[in-house]
Structures are given as structure tokens and as C-alpha cells.
Design a protein around this motif. Sequence first.
Motif, mmCIF file in Angstrom:
data_model
loop_
_atom_site.group_PDB
_atom_site.id
_atom_site.type_symbol
_atom_site.label_atom_id
_atom_site.label_comp_id
_atom_site.label_asym_id
_atom_site.label_seq_id
_atom_site.Cartn_x
_atom_site.Cartn_y
_atom_site.Cartn_z
ATOM 1 N N ASN A 293 0.801 -1.220 0.000
ATOM 2 C CA ASN A 293 0.000 0.000 0.000
ATOM 3 C C ASN A 293 0.832 1.267 0.000
ATOM 4 N N ALA A 294 1.948 1.257 0.702
ATOM 5 C CA ALA A 294 2.772 2.456 0.815
ATOM 6 C C ALA A 294 3.876 2.504 -0.229
ATOM 7 N N GLY A 295 3.901 1.511 -1.129
ATOM 8 C CA GLY A 295 4.936 1.490 -2.157
ATOM 9 C C GLY A 295 6.332 1.270 -1.601
ATOM 10 N N LEU A 296 6.419 0.622 -0.457
ATOM 11 C CA LEU A 296 7.720 0.394 0.170
ATOM 12 C C LEU A 296 8.591 -0.543 -0.650
ATOM 13 N N LEU A 297 7.959 -1.508 -1.295
ATOM 14 C CA LEU A 297 8.710 -2.462 -2.124
ATOM 15 C C LEU A 297 8.654 -2.048 -3.587
ATOM 16 N N PRO A 298 9.732 -2.302 -4.330
ATOM 17 C CA PRO A 298 10.999 -2.904 -3.888
ATOM 18 C C PRO A 298 11.832 -1.934 -3.060
ATOM 19 N N LEU A 299 12.578 -2.473 -2.100
ATOM 20 C CA LEU A 299 13.412 -1.652 -1.236
ATOM 21 C C LEU A 299 14.555 -1.039 -2.035
ATOM 22 N N SER A 300 14.876 0.190 -1.711
ATOM 23 C CA SER A 300 15.912 0.904 -2.434
ATOM 24 C C SER A 300 16.911 1.509 -1.454
ATOM 25 N N ASP A 547 15.919 1.997 9.553
ATOM 26 C CA ASP A 547 15.256 2.618 8.405
ATOM 27 C C ASP A 547 14.094 1.751 7.930
ATOM 28 N N VAL A 548 14.315 0.457 7.855
ATOM 29 C CA VAL A 548 13.321 -0.511 7.377
ATOM 30 C C VAL A 548 13.373 -1.751 8.260
ATOM 31 N N VAL A 549 12.210 -2.359 8.475
ATOM 32 C CA VAL A 549 12.135 -3.620 9.210
ATOM 33 C C VAL A 549 11.634 -4.706 8.266
ATOM 34 N N ILE A 550 12.302 -5.849 8.285
ATOM 35 C CA ILE A 550 11.799 -7.036 7.596
ATOM 36 C C ILE A 550 11.479 -8.051 8.680
ATOM 37 N N LEU A 551 10.207 -8.289 8.882
ATOM 38 C CA LEU A 551 9.703 -9.121 9.978
ATOM 39 C C LEU A 551 9.267 -10.464 9.418
ATOM 40 N N VAL A 552 10.030 -11.514 9.704
ATOM 41 C CA VAL A 552 9.798 -12.831 9.111
ATOM 42 C C VAL A 552 9.195 -13.751 10.171
ATOM 43 N N ILE A 553 7.932 -14.089 9.976
ATOM 44 C CA ILE A 553 7.168 -14.871 10.951
ATOM 45 C C ILE A 553 6.583 -16.099 10.261
ATOM 46 N N LEU A 583 5.016 -3.117 14.192
ATOM 47 C CA LEU A 583 4.331 -2.195 13.283
ATOM 48 C C LEU A 583 4.113 -0.827 13.933
ATOM 49 N N GLN A 584 3.824 -0.818 15.230
ATOM 50 C CA GLN A 584 3.679 0.447 15.938
ATOM 51 C C GLN A 584 5.015 1.177 16.039
ATOM 52 N N ALA A 585 6.075 0.412 16.224
ATOM 53 C CA ALA A 585 7.401 1.024 16.369
ATOM 54 C C ALA A 585 7.925 1.577 15.055
ATOM 55 N N ASN A 586 7.583 0.927 13.949
ATOM 56 C CA ASN A 586 8.090 1.365 12.641
ATOM 57 C C ASN A 586 7.123 0.929 11.546
ATOM 58 N N PRO A 587 6.321 1.861 11.004
ATOM 59 C CA PRO A 587 5.380 1.504 9.927
ATOM 60 C C PRO A 587 6.078 1.029 8.652
ATOM 61 N N ARG A 588 7.354 1.374 8.505
ATOM 62 C CA ARG A 588 8.109 0.911 7.321
ATOM 63 C C ARG A 588 8.588 -0.527 7.569
ATOM 64 N N THR A 589 7.608 -1.387 7.775
ATOM 65 C CA THR A 589 7.867 -2.793 8.078
ATOM 66 C C THR A 589 7.285 -3.679 6.986
ATOM 67 N N ASP A 608 1.124 -2.282 6.052
ATOM 68 C CA ASP A 608 1.037 -1.777 4.679
ATOM 69 C C ASP A 608 1.687 -2.712 3.672
ATOM 70 N N THR A 609 2.633 -3.528 4.140
ATOM 71 C CA THR A 609 3.443 -4.331 3.221
ATOM 72 C C THR A 609 3.508 -5.762 3.731
ATOM 73 N N VAL A 610 2.989 -6.714 2.939
ATOM 74 C CA VAL A 610 2.900 -8.104 3.391
ATOM 75 C C VAL A 610 3.252 -9.036 2.243
ATOM 76 N N LEU A 611 4.059 -10.038 2.546
ATOM 77 C CA LEU A 611 4.417 -11.090 1.594
ATOM 78 C C LEU A 611 4.054 -12.444 2.185
ATOM 79 N N GLN A 612 3.622 -13.367 1.322
ATOM 80 C CA GLN A 612 3.454 -14.775 1.688
ATOM 81 C C GLN A 612 4.573 -15.554 1.027
ATOM 82 N N ALA A 613 5.429 -16.198 1.849
ATOM 83 C CA ALA A 613 6.638 -16.808 1.301
ATOM 84 C C ALA A 613 6.596 -18.330 1.228
#
Length: 820
Positions: A293-300, A547-553, A583-589, A608-613
Motif C-alpha cells: 500500500n505504501a509502495g515500500l517495495l521494492p526496497l531501495s 530505516d526498514v524492518v523485515i519481519l519474518v514470521i 508495526l507500531q514502532a516502525n510503519p516501514r515494516t 502496509d506491506t505483506v508477503l506470503q513466502a
Amino acid sequence: MFVFRVSRPTERYCSLGPNGVRGTQFFNGVPSSCFPSSTGLASSFDLELAYKIGEALGDECRAKSCHILLGPTVNTQRSPLGGRGFESFSEDAVLNGEIAAAYINGLQSKGVSATIKHYVANDQEHERFSVSSELSERALREIYLKPFQIAIRKSDPWALMSSYNRVNGLHVSEDKRLLDDILRKEWGYKGMGLIMSDWTGVYSTAESIKAGVDLEMPGPSVVRGPAVLRAIQAGKLCTDDVDDRARKVLELLGKAHESGIPFNGPEEGVDTPELRQLLRRAAADSVVLLKNNAGLLPLSAPTSIAVIGPNAKKAMASGGGSAQLLSTYTISPLQGITEAVKAINSQVNYAVGATSHKFLPLLDALIKQQDGTSRALLEFWNEPPSSDFISPHADLSLSPKQSVWDTKTSTSNCILLDGVNAEKVSPSCWTRYSTTFVPDESGDWEFGMSVAGIGNMFIDKKMVIDQSTNTKYLESYFGAGSTEVRAIVQGMKTGQEYELEVRLSNAEFISRGPPFPSWGGFRLGGIRVIEGQEAIQEAEALAKTSDVVILVIGLNHDWESEGFDRDDMKLPGLTNDLVFKVLQANPRTVVVNQSGTPVEMPWIDEADTVLQAFYGGNELGNGLADVLFGKVNPSAKLALTVPKRLEDNPSYPSFGKKCQEYGKVLYNEGIFVGYRGYEIKNAVPLFPFGFGLSYSKFDYSDLSCSEISSDGKFSVRFKITNSSGIEGREVAQIYISDVESSLPRPVKELKGFVKETLKAGETKVITVFLDRDALGYYDERKSSWIAEKGEFVVLVGASSADVRMKRSIELKSTFSWVGL
């Protein structure tokens, strides 16, 4: 009459699949390539990729001197809770069958037999040997048999495996109607056409032979062998019955000779740059972009990246059970992300945040022998090597007498189904496992051990875990081993060496009648004690400063495995709390969920940003990083509907142990499985079947259809335009709706799909050819398929819920048919 007897060496020529080639041994086997789980592969909607994976599996079978791969699995995804759901492709019969056919064709192009399984309606693990799947003939034909039918028509697998369960009261291995009348006569499944049982899945002698099961597995035979001669003497069988079964085995044996694969040949691994690239492509192409939603991906070029989560540091390459294998190597998400940003000098920091294990993580990366040659020594005796060998008070300073055999291993998960010298080690034996444990973190450590037998675990000659005096069974080891007993060792130091020893006797296990021949076994795990809220707070602090969080669950092979089903769709432990706090700590997750089947996502509105791996195989970390940083434009689409809650799934409440009625599970949803069920009830899922985003934008236009021929053939033609500035791939899906029917039908059904690569600004004309299967349904009254005259609607779109174009077509005359 043919004289034919199956002995245990027959298994030497088979290998478990479907996402890799285990080889001949469950324990201490030759390492293998692990490809993404079947749900991940199906989500690629890529027939070419499925074919190439089949080819690669064929090459690895040849290297391992293996003639038959026990895959693919094409059971229908009826519920998110199915323990082996990750092994099957999809909830939809067309996607399921088409991917399976491509996989089979690739595999058999290398001279290796596929084994399509588990035929049929084998959709849950609870009471899998005895449960009766109770369903209508129409549901059986349209939903559960259909993927087998499609795959057989388009690939002709040389072998098929019957399932454990009953269908409408009769075990499939004894069901002549399913195995002979439908499969062999109606569908014409001949050629090689060997039917083998699932392991220990034959429960009768004469009945299974007359039904059409050619080969009882595993050997040596339990219900055949001498019992066949007795059945012939009693007139329950004739010699022709036995000849028919033996003939099929010999035909496949002849095919194996033609392949050039040696019998009793060497067993070697395969590891080439080309194979690694295919593994990486497969991992990336199975990742579904759910939200951006926020256009965060692809990461730059982020300056700092926090990699957080229980699935980040350890590579969850596969689900569990017989699909799990010893990978040649694995790349975790943390490793893949760290490697991806080396060139841009981004700082990568890690925190676990929360744990998600059901059983404590294996010690494999933390154990070694003093000489450094391997990780552990495993010794065997045929009688107690000392009077107190299994005692909690055993004197470990005294060396036992010389073992009859020993071997080295790299794992703390020793399932001794094989890999043991049967000429030297008796079925009832005593075992010692010795190694050096070196913790990678200081603090208190929790250890856990489950056993198939009785035994104890010692550290520095002091007993830590007692599994010899009050052992509780029926959890591990395919349901025949013990529960995991845990204990804490305080004050362990990073890098310090600790002697670790396990002593085991399998006599108790053998006396209880295990499901498979075995020398017993054990599983050891351990982790530094982590207080839940403290770990979350550490992750929050790291997220705030990054700057960015990648949260792998997600889940892992503890939760999705053979032998049991999931109890619910929830993420384990404090995972959801972790996601909300990060997500509360950093929306750029970027939230990356890794599971073989759907999970609840109560935090989805905040993310805003979700992947199914899914489970991504060897290269899951690199494949994920390729998508995150834009090296690969995501193109996968969900092969499964993701419900908001379990109660929305069409199979609810008619699935699993809580919903059975005296050994029966009622398929109350009938033909309305998966997206069909959501649409007929107008229930909006969290993410619909066929959904997946891209970094590109695709437009559809100019839909046209040819007239339907008298035998039901027609074509669908349309255009796809990449209206973005980046090359991408789009999966266009063709659904058919029957406007008016004599019987209830789904709102629409997937009948075709195509995956196309389009450069920026490019337009392609797509033509898809369909036939009578796109129009018909099964009429139980007439025991045939029927396509009724009248109006049909062709719907083309990007998912089951994102229809871009519609067009009406007319079938002028009703017709019916039987067979393929």
C-alpha cells in the motif's frame, strides 16, 4: 502364475518426495536439493517452472540410483488445518492437475517414474489409517478425483499410490470401483499404470489384490506373501488375479531397466550452478505479494535494516514428516538479506522478537566432535553394555564395552528407520549418542528430548532429562514416540564446550508394535531461555532505530507435518503480539509470513506491506531477498484462499478430530470447496484465490470467444498490456459460469490460466483453448458428465475476485460423456 515377492530392498529403488529426492535413507542419507513446498510451486502458476523442477528432480533421482519418486501429491486442499496441506498444490482441481502434469512430464523425461498420490480424498491426518471420507459422488468426481484425472490425461504417471483412508466406508486399497472401474477402465490408466499402496496402507490380502493394488509397500510383505497362497487355496483368489498384479510390477521393472539407472548403484548428490539458479528462481517465483500500500517495495538502498522474527535466522526450507529432507545447503532470510545489501553497505541487525517452535530447535549447528570430523558419534550394542546403561544414575565415567557398530551423524534428530547396519545391529538394541555442545549465546539454556524407546540425556556427565522412568508416548516419531521432556541448564557460556550424551534402549518401543520397522530414535533440541516480553521489547527498540524492518514470521515443520493436523489457524506463541508492536514502532515494516497453508492475520489492517513466502527450499533466503530488493518482480498468485478466520472456511465444522462421527468425516460442503464455497455464501476472504500483486501494472482488453463446437471445444482470446515502466509477469485466469443449470453449480470455476512475461509498455494477444471440461458437471443420476445447452459466461481476470472482462457464449446442444 508369476512368482513375485516384495522384499525390503524394493524400497531401495524408491525415494520420498515431492519437494526433493531424499534417497534411500531417512537417517544419515545423502543430502538433497529441497525445492519450494507444493503450495508455493502452485502459487507460481508456472507450468514451465514445474516442468523444470521435475527435470531437476529426475536428474537427482538418477544421481541417487533411484527409479521411482514418490510424488507429486495432488490431494485437494480442503481445509487450512490439514497436516500435509503444504505437500499438495491447490484447492482448485484445474491448477492442481495442470501443475502436477507439468511436474510429472519433466520428471519422467529423465526416465524416472512419478508416483501420483494419495488416491483419493486423503485430506486429513487424524486417524488417517481408518477414517472414512464421506462425500457425494459428484463432489468426489468434480473436486477430489479431478486433479488425478487431469494429470493422468496430460502426463500418464507410471505409478499411482493409493491412500490410507476409507471412502464412504471402504478402504481405498480394497475399492475395486475406484482403482479398477474408474481409474483403469473408465480413465484408461494402463501403460505402466502400477498401483502401489501407501506405506503400511494395505489391510487385506484377497480384497486388495482383486481391487487392483499391484504392490504392497513397504517390503517385506505383511498381508501378502504366504497369505496369498492361503487365499488361492481357499478359492478367494485365482492365479490370474496374482498374475495381473505381478505383471504391472514387472512392466515397471522393465521400464526401470530401460532408463539406464543402475540397480544398487552409487548414491550421489547434485550441486551445480545451474541447479542453484533454478532453486533460487523457484523460491522467488513462489513468493506472493499480498500488500504494498505504501509502495515500500521494492526496497531501495535503506541505510539500516532490522531483520526480526522467529523464521528469519533459521531456514524453514520445508514442512515436516516424509517431505522433510537433509538439504545440501540452506539460505535463511537473514543470510539472503545480508548478502543482498553488501554492495550498498546497509547495516543489518537481527533480533528474534518471539519464538514459534512447537519442539525446541535442533542442535545441529551447535554440536561437534572433539576431532572436528563430524558433529556426533552414534554407537550400537545388541545387549546392555553395562548394568546401569539406561539408569538415570549411570556412571558415565566408566566406558562401556566395545559397540557392535557405530556411525557418525550431523544431526540431533535421529529417526532410525534406516541408515543402520542390519547385519550387525539387532532389531532390539541399545544406543549411545555423544557429541560436544557449544552454545552461541550465554545464559540459561532449555533442552528438550523425545524418544522412540526409553533413554536419558546427560551434560558434562550429569543427567539433564529423564525419559527412562516415566515416559509418555503418542506424540513424536509419526505418533509412536514420546512427548518432548524439557529441562533448563543454567549459566552456559558462549563458545564453551560441554559434553553431551544420550543413552537409549528401543526395547520398549519395539514391544509396543511400531508402525514401521525401526531401531528407535530420539530428537534433541535446545534454545537460550528467552522471556517473551523482553524479546519483544528488544525487537521494538531495534525497529525504532532502523530505516526498514523485515519481519519474518510464520509456521515451521513442527506445526505442519505428517501424522497430525493443526488445531487452528493461529500463529504460534507471541507472534501476533510481536507483529503489532513492531508495526507500531516502525510503519516501514515488511511482514513476511512463511507457512505452507493459510494463517490468521489479525494485524493485517495495520500492515502496509505483506508477503506470503511459503516454505522456499534451499534458496528461500536468496529468493525472498530477490523479491524484496526488486531483482525479481513478484508474479505468484495464491493457490489457496486465505480466510479471515477458520469458521469461514467451507469445510468448517466438518474437518478433523473434533468433527468426526464414529470414524467418519462428513464432506458437508460438497462441491463448494475453496473459493467456490466463499462465493456461494458471499463470504469475503482475507485474500481470494488467485490473488497476487506485482511491481508492474497490467491492463486487460478485447475479450473475444469462438463458437462452441458440438463436442465442447472453444477458444478465448484477449489482450494484456503492461502499462507500467517495469517488466513483469502476469497470471491471467479464465473462469466459466453456467448461467442456468439443472443442478446447483459454483458461481464460477477456474478452467484455464496463462502466465506471460511483458516488457514495460508491451501488449500481448493471449489465446487459451478450452474443451468440454470447462462446461460440464457430473450427473450422479446418469453416472456421466454433462454439458447442458444454454448460456455460459467467460470471465477473465487477475484473480477469482478481480474479474476484468466478461463475455457470453452459447452451447447449442446438450451432450454427455464418460471417461477422460
